[in-house]
Design a protein around this motif. Structure first.
Motif, mmCIF file in Angstrom:
data_model
loop_
_atom_site.group_PDB
_atom_site.id
_atom_site.type_symbol
_atom_site.label_atom_id
_atom_site.label_comp_id
_atom_site.label_asym_id
_atom_site.label_seq_id
_atom_site.Cartn_x
_atom_site.Cartn_y
_atom_site.Cartn_z
ATOM 1 N N GLU A 181 0.823 -1.203 0.000
ATOM 2 C CA GLU A 181 0.000 0.000 0.000
ATOM 3 C C GLU A 181 0.866 1.266 0.000
ATOM 4 O O GLU A 181 0.382 2.352 -0.294
ATOM 5 C CB GLU A 181 -0.911 -0.002 1.233
ATOM 6 N N TYR A 182 2.150 1.106 0.327
ATOM 7 C CA TYR A 182 3.055 2.247 0.420
ATOM 8 C C TYR A 182 4.000 2.339 -0.781
ATOM 9 O O TYR A 182 4.289 3.441 -1.270
ATOM 10 C CB TYR A 182 3.870 2.172 1.711
ATOM 11 N N PHE A 183 4.514 1.200 -1.227
ATOM 12 C CA PHE A 183 5.420 1.129 -2.378
ATOM 13 C C PHE A 183 5.135 -0.162 -3.143
ATOM 14 O O PHE A 183 4.683 -1.139 -2.540
ATOM 15 C CB PHE A 183 6.890 1.065 -1.922
ATOM 16 N N PRO A 184 5.466 -0.203 -4.431
ATOM 17 C CA PRO A 184 5.565 -1.515 -5.064
ATOM 18 C C PRO A 184 6.653 -2.312 -4.344
ATOM 19 O O PRO A 184 7.742 -1.779 -4.088
ATOM 20 C CB PRO A 184 5.988 -1.181 -6.503
ATOM 21 N N VAL A 185 6.355 -3.545 -3.983
ATOM 22 C CA VAL A 185 7.291 -4.359 -3.214
ATOM 23 C C VAL A 185 7.757 -5.533 -4.060
ATOM 24 O O VAL A 185 6.937 -6.253 -4.647
ATOM 25 C CB VAL A 185 6.638 -4.893 -1.920
ATOM 26 N N ILE A 186 9.075 -5.712 -4.125
ATOM 27 C CA ILE A 186 9.612 -6.928 -4.729
ATOM 28 C C ILE A 186 10.364 -7.707 -3.652
ATOM 29 O O ILE A 186 11.028 -7.122 -2.800
ATOM 30 C CB ILE A 186 10.551 -6.643 -5.919
ATOM 31 N N VAL A 187 10.212 -9.011 -3.673
ATOM 32 C CA VAL A 187 11.007 -9.877 -2.808
ATOM 33 C C VAL A 187 12.251 -10.219 -3.617
ATOM 34 O O VAL A 187 12.252 -11.140 -4.439
ATOM 35 C CB VAL A 187 10.222 -11.130 -2.386
ATOM 36 N N GLY A 188 13.301 -9.455 -3.386
ATOM 37 C CA GLY A 188 14.491 -9.542 -4.227
ATOM 38 C C GLY A 188 15.318 -10.795 -4.002
ATOM 39 O O GLY A 188 16.154 -11.129 -4.829
ATOM 40 N N GLU A 189 15.100 -11.478 -2.889
ATOM 41 C CA GLU A 189 15.757 -12.761 -2.635
ATOM 42 C C GLU A 189 14.832 -13.649 -1.818
ATOM 43 O O GLU A 189 14.255 -13.204 -0.829
ATOM 44 C CB GLU A 189 17.074 -12.573 -1.864
ATOM 45 N N TRP A 190 14.698 -14.890 -2.254
ATOM 46 C CA TRP A 190 14.028 -15.931 -1.475
ATOM 47 C C TRP A 190 14.466 -17.262 -2.050
ATOM 48 O O TRP A 190 14.983 -17.332 -3.167
ATOM 49 C CB TRP A 190 12.502 -15.791 -1.524
ATOM 50 N N CYS A 191 14.307 -18.333 -1.299
ATOM 51 C CA CYS A 191 14.640 -19.658 -1.821
ATOM 52 C C CYS A 191 13.923 -20.704 -0.984
ATOM 53 O O CYS A 191 13.078 -20.379 -0.152
ATOM 54 C CB CYS A 191 16.143 -19.886 -1.842
ATOM 55 N N LEU A 192 14.246 -21.963 -1.195
ATOM 56 C CA LEU A 192 13.569 -23.065 -0.509
ATOM 57 C C LEU A 192 14.376 -23.616 0.664
ATOM 58 O O LEU A 192 13.904 -24.496 1.381
ATOM 59 C CB LEU A 192 13.277 -24.208 -1.486
ATOM 60 N N PHE A 193 15.572 -23.122 0.881
ATOM 61 C CA PHE A 193 16.457 -23.632 1.927
ATOM 62 C C PHE A 193 15.790 -23.567 3.297
ATOM 63 O O PHE A 193 15.228 -22.541 3.674
ATOM 64 C CB PHE A 193 17.737 -22.810 1.945
ATOM 65 N N ASN A 194 15.878 -24.674 4.043
ATOM 66 C CA ASN A 194 15.350 -24.706 5.406
ATOM 67 C C ASN A 194 16.034 -25.823 6.189
ATOM 68 O O ASN A 194 16.642 -26.726 5.613
ATOM 69 C CB ASN A 194 13.831 -24.878 5.400
ATOM 70 N N SER A 195 15.923 -25.764 7.504
ATOM 71 C CA SER A 195 16.638 -26.701 8.359
ATOM 72 C C SER A 195 16.115 -28.128 8.244
ATOM 73 O O SER A 195 16.882 -29.089 8.322
ATOM 74 C CB SER A 195 16.554 -26.241 9.824
ATOM 75 N N VAL A 196 14.800 -28.279 8.065
ATOM 76 C CA VAL A 196 14.244 -29.624 7.928
ATOM 77 C C VAL A 196 14.820 -30.309 6.693
ATOM 78 O O VAL A 196 15.224 -31.474 6.729
ATOM 79 C CB VAL A 196 12.702 -29.577 7.849
ATOM 80 N N GLY A 197 14.894 -29.558 5.606
ATOM 81 C CA GLY A 197 15.380 -30.135 4.358
ATOM 82 C C GLY A 197 16.837 -30.550 4.406
ATOM 83 O O GLY A 197 17.220 -31.571 3.833
ATOM 84 N N CYS A 198 17.671 -29.782 5.108
ATOM 85 C CA CYS A 198 19.095 -30.133 5.135
ATOM 86 C C CYS A 198 19.455 -30.998 6.334
ATOM 87 O O CYS A 198 20.598 -31.431 6.470
ATOM 88 C CB CYS A 198 19.968 -28.885 5.078
#
Length: 262
Positions: A181-198
């Protein structure tokens, strides 16, 4: 002198850029040169001012001085977080320098992008006019936020499939929707890495490079891992769709300590 002290910030364990006027000016001059060189390229979406400044919010959680030991302790003396007032002033200055028509500026059809300094709530009053809208002097400004499940874990998200799903749906998704509502927002970094997976808690993505040993044996079957990653992908994609776009972080920095022979 690094804006964060991370391994991606130029000098691990050192974070003094914002304290040094000559270094700040150098960054501004680089932004101007980038605008002149690339500003009219059709493929350019915009220019981000600086990556992941380590602020007073993120500093205690990131624990830079312990996590990224400085090679030169004397050089690291005075290392510390960047205050939001200083960062906001820098962003405003950078915006005007990028848009300076006398210096073959970045045209307004190209975005000026700024990172949230790991505290997206800080930016609700940023660049606002008296009416609460974006002030007329600012055009085409985009807010960049980097959101990882490993960061969610550091914030108390349970290390379970259900915990990830709940955190993404009930924390990340409404956060992106609100800030849009304040700015266009981009999620410039994300991934699937998590502790359960590794199969081990990496404490925010730490590794054998800085003292965190990996799992010694696989804990999930191939099908379980596939289901896990598909699930966290689905919930994150739904959350990021509340904003204006996203970039998936797919660069593999380390080998898989479980599945890579040797």
């Amino acid at each position: 002198m690094s804006q964060n002290g991370f391994d991606n910030g130029g000098i691990s364990g050192v974070c003094k850029w914002a304290q040094l006027p000559d270094e700040v000016e150098f960054v501004l001059s680089v932004l101007e040169r980038l605008a002149r060189r690339y500003g009219h390229r059709q493929a350019l979406m915009g220019i981000e001012i600086i990556n992941e400044p380590n602020t007073t919010t993120s500093w205690p959680m990131m624990n830079v001085t312990e996590r990224y030991k400085a090679v030169d302790p004397e050089l690291a003396e005075g290392t510390g977080p960047i205050g939001f007032d200083r960062l906001k002033d820098f962003y405003v200055t950078a915006y005007h320098r990028l848009r300076d028509a006398d210096k073959d500026a970045l045209p307004t059809d190209k975005a000026v992008v700024f990172h949230d300094g790991f505290d997206i709530e800080q930016w609700k009053d940023f660049m606002r006019g008296d009416d609460g809208r974006l002030a007329p002097e600012f055009e085409n400004v985009v807010l960049d936020t980097h959101q990882y499940l490993m960061t969610a874990e550091m914030m108390g998200c349970p290390q379970t499939v259900e915990g990830y799903d709940d955190f993404v749906r009930n924390t990340y998704a409404p956060m992106i929707a609100e800030m849009s509502e304040y700015f266009p927002v981009i999620v410039g970094e994300w991934c699937l890495f998590n502790s359960v997976g590794c199969g081990v808690d990496p404490h925010g993505g730490q590794s054998v490079l800085n003292g965190e040993e990996g799992a010694q044996a696989e804990t999930l079957t191939a099908e379980q891992k596939r289901s896990l990653y598909q699930g966290v992908a689905e919930s994150q994609l739904a959350a990021w769709s509340k904003g204006s776009g996203f970039y998936y972080w797919n660069y593999k920095l380390l080998t898989d300590t479980v599945n890579t022979p040797g």
